[in-house]
Motif scaffolding. Structure first.
Motif, PDB file in Angstrom:
ATOM      1  N   UNK A  17      30.673  42.919  49.773  1.00  0.00           N
ATOM      2  CA  UNK A  17      30.976  41.841  48.829  1.00  0.00           C
ATOM      3  C   UNK A  17      30.314  42.100  47.476  1.00  0.00           C
ATOM      4  N   UNK A  18      29.085  42.608  47.506  1.00  0.00           N
ATOM      5  CA  UNK A  18      28.390  42.921  46.254  1.00  0.00           C
ATOM      6  C   UNK A  18      29.046  44.088  45.530  1.00  0.00           C
ATOM      7  N   UNK A  19      29.608  45.018  46.313  1.00  0.00           N
ATOM      8  CA  UNK A  19      30.310  46.162  45.708  1.00  0.00           C
ATOM      9  C   UNK A  19      31.528  45.668  44.919  1.00  0.00           C
ATOM     10  N   UNK A  20      32.275  44.741  45.528  1.00  0.00           N
ATOM     11  CA  UNK A  20      33.454  44.199  44.839  1.00  0.00           C
ATOM     12  C   UNK A  20      33.042  43.406  43.595  1.00  0.00           C
ATOM     13  N   UNK A  21      31.960  42.658  43.706  1.00  0.00           N
ATOM     14  CA  UNK A  21      31.491  41.879  42.556  1.00  0.00           C
ATOM     15  C   UNK A  21      31.034  42.809  41.429  1.00  0.00           C
ATOM     16  N   UNK A  22      30.345  43.904  41.789  1.00  0.00           N
ATOM     17  CA  UNK A  22      29.895  44.855  40.782  1.00  0.00           C
ATOM     18  C   UNK A  22      31.086  45.468  40.050  1.00  0.00           C
ATOM     19  N   UNK A  23      32.124  45.822  40.807  1.00  0.00           N
ATOM     20  CA  UNK A  23      33.315  46.411  40.181  1.00  0.00           C
ATOM     21  C   UNK A  23      33.956  45.425  39.209  1.00  0.00           C
ATOM     22  N   UNK A  24      34.014  44.143  39.619  1.00  0.00           N
ATOM     23  CA  UNK A  24      34.590  43.120  38.734  1.00  0.00           C
ATOM     24  C   UNK A  24      33.727  42.921  37.491  1.00  0.00           C
ATOM     25  N   UNK A  25      32.408  42.953  37.654  1.00  0.00           N
ATOM     26  CA  UNK A  25      31.506  42.782  36.506  1.00  0.00           C
ATOM     27  C   UNK A  25      31.643  43.943  35.527  1.00  0.00           C
ATOM     28  N   UNK A  26      31.783  45.168  36.061  1.00  0.00           N
ATOM     29  CA  UNK A  26      31.947  46.340  35.189  1.00  0.00           C
ATOM     30  C   UNK A  26      33.266  46.247  34.429  1.00  0.00           C
TER      31      UNK A  26
END
Length: 595
Positions: A17-26
């Motif tokens: 879930x954090x990986x997906x959030x990081x991708x969205x933030x980038x």
């Protein structure tokens, strides 16, 4: 920000879930990146680590690390790319160009001053104050620094290009860059600089550098001016005076004292591969028993291989060429024919067979170094003294109610006594006052003093005598309990009340994440930081130290996962703390159940 070394607080693999959030933030922070670019930066299957650090000024920074290289760092909930990302995608940030001699000042911690900015023909980039931007050098588009705009573009012009231009946060060759693979900037031709006669502007370069130094002094960014002179070919000769050579010169100075470690520096993967094989063979030969098979591969690594790692070295599969334990074990199975690994449950691999007759295993000689289990795990550094558990004794203090009973022995209120001394004084009192029952010597007759000291009001008319054991137990119950702690070579420490046990508990963090909490280590002379490091080595999980609110000089150790079993083993077997002084061992996960 990263001019000085930083302290790593934790290093954990990122969750899905954090990986997906990081991708969205980038994607939100750098909209010029395509979907393919985002997939390369944040791949779904490769391991991506979240490293939390404290920089020397005390700021908390989060790093996102892929394949040993930090890609982004997060400061105050804002993402910044590192030079490793910008070398692949140099156009994702607005860029300011400067002369090569300025780089050394940026590396030393200075900000980019506006007199040192080389304005392109198209003009300065359109930035607002606080916008993230990068810094490049003339003749090379590869960014060498990342920071924020000190003022907007319009203000830069209105200030006459004087003052601070970019507040630099991270540069090539700083400690954040050194946290990665220490690669050099690629050569990306700067089309803006080509054909503009930069070679003939030597005087202008000198003049620019003087203005930069003057502005830097005004802003108190440098403590002393540079004593180096700008060479004649500072601009035209950037290809010859490459950053790689600068780094090589710097490394040469540091390597004079580390000649013995040259092989490890040149071939870190080969050295880690050799260490892995050594620990693997050592574990098979001296740790693993036939009765333990089948053995979970994770358990084999945690309980056996790490225990065989020589002191002064740290086993890290990620720094090897295998990267993962499963790949390493496959090599041990296919290339060395040492073990047979099988997936007994979905996604769970176990070692089901060991070839004890294998020539490589039989010829392996166990190092004559003491095992980690026998070595003081607490050692945080060389020369640290071995831990010896304290002697803990229960004592009793004379209370106001019992003072009349102890007056004959000249023991006043507050006097601290050993349990044996209490028994002796009470016995002498009974004998002196001839209170032993004549008919049954197991009983003691209650006189007015004993009645006031030991009986409840409801018992005054009913109880005429007490058994010896009852007499002693009532006496101790009505005294104030104390304890004495004696550390080897130190004076005894006496305190009132019960000694606090080492408390071990498990708490939930998030939906399905558990952490183990340990407190009161200081009472037993244990350094929480040393215990945290020892546990981190044993279980290969991140640990954190937190102050306990409302408690002076007490720290809570937090380690990832339910590690009560490992904590218990460390405290009981290694530190030799008696079980009665450890609370919470019953919360360890039961065998056969998923942690």
């Amino acid at each position: 920000m990263f001019v000085r070394p930083f302290r790593v607080k934790s290093n954990t693999a990122i969750k899905g879930s954090d990986r997906r959030k990081l991708k969205a933030d980038i994607a939100a922070a750098f909209p010029s990146l395509s979907a393919e670019d985002l997939s390369e930066l944040v791949p779904n299957k490769e391991e991506l680590n979240v490293v939390k650090i404290y920089v020397h000024k005390g700021d908390s920074v989060t790093l996102y690390v892929l394949q040993r290289n930090p890609l982004f760092f997060e400061l105050e909930k804002r993402l910044y790319p590192t030079v490793y990302v910008l070398w692949r995608y140099p156009a994702i940030l607005p860029t300011f160009r400067t002369w090569p001699p300025v780089l050394q000042k940026l590396i030393g911690g200075a900000d980019l001053m506006l007199p040192g900015v080389v304005a392109p023909s198209s003009g300065l980039p359109d930035v607002k104050q606080g916008d993230c931007c990068s810094v490049t050098l003339v003749h090379n588009r590869a960014p060498v620094a990342v920071g924020t705009a000190a003022v907007s573009r319009d203000e830069m012009h209105s200030l006459g290009m004087k003052g601070r231009g970019v507040c630099v946060l991270h540069t090539y060759m700083d400690n954040l860059w050194a946290f990665g693979d220490k690669s050099c900037p690629p050569s990306l031709p700067d089309t803006e600089s080509e054909g503009h006669g930069v070679n003939g502007e030597e005087y202008e370069v000198d003049e620019m550098e003087e203005e930069v130094e003057e502005e830097a002094e005004k802003c108190a960014e440098e403590e002393q001016s540079s004593s180096q002179t700008v060479i004649d070919h500072a601009c035209s000769g950037f290809e010859e005076m490459s950053l790689a050579e600068q780094e090589e010169e710097k490394d040469d100075k540091g390597n004079e004292e580390e000649d013995g470690n040259q092989d490890d520096q040149k071939m870190p993967q080969e050295a880690m591969d050799a260490l892995l094989l050594q620990c693997f063979l050592h574990a098979l030969k001296s740790k693993v028993k036939k009765t333990e098979l089948p053995l979970l591969t994770s358990t084999f690594l945690r309980n056996h291989m790490f225990a065989c790692c020589p002191s002064g070295k740290q086993l890290d599969i990620k720094k090897s060429s295998y990267k993962k334990l499963s790949k390493f074990l496959q090599a041990m199975q296919k290339q060395h024919n040492l073990v047979r690994v099988k997936e007994l449950a979905k996604g769970v691999e176990s070692i089901v067979e060991v070839d004890w007759k294998n020539s490589e295993l039989r010829s392996f000689k166990v190092p004559e170094e003491t095992d980690v289990e026998e070595t003081p795990v607490q050692d945080g550094g060389e020369g640290e003294p071995l831990y010896h558990p304290p002697e803990i004794t229960t004592l009793y203090s004379v209370s106001a109610r019992l003072e009349p009973l102890f007056l004959d022995a000249k023991k006043r209120k507050g006097t601290i006594l050993q349990p044996a001394d209490v028994r002796h004084i009470v016995t002498e009192y009974v004998k002196k006052n001839e209170l032993v029952d004549v008919n049954n010597k197991n009983y003691v007759t209650i006189n007015p003093t004993l009645c006031d000291c030991l009986l409840e009001k409801s018992e005054y008319q009913e109880v005429e005598s007490l058994k010896w054991d009852d007499l002693f137990s009532r006496t101790l119950e009505r005294m104030q309990e104390c304890y004495q702690v004696v550390f080897p070579g130190q004076a005894p420490i006496k305190k009132k009340g019960h000694i606090e046990p080492i408390d071990i508990s498990v708490a939930s963090r998030g939906s399905n994440k558990k952490v183990t909490l340990i407190k009161n280590l200081e009472v037993y002379g244990l350094d929480p930081a040393v215990v945290a490091t020892a546990l981190q080595r044993r279980v290969q999980a991140s640990s954190v130290l937190q102050p306990i609110p409302g408690s002076k000089d007490k720290v809570l150790v937090q380690i990832q996962g339910n590690q009560i079993h490992q904590v218990g083993n460390l405290l009981l077997d290694h530190y030799q703390i008696p079980r009665k002084y450890i609370q919470g061992l019953d919360k360890a996960p039961k065998g056969g159940k998923k942690k």
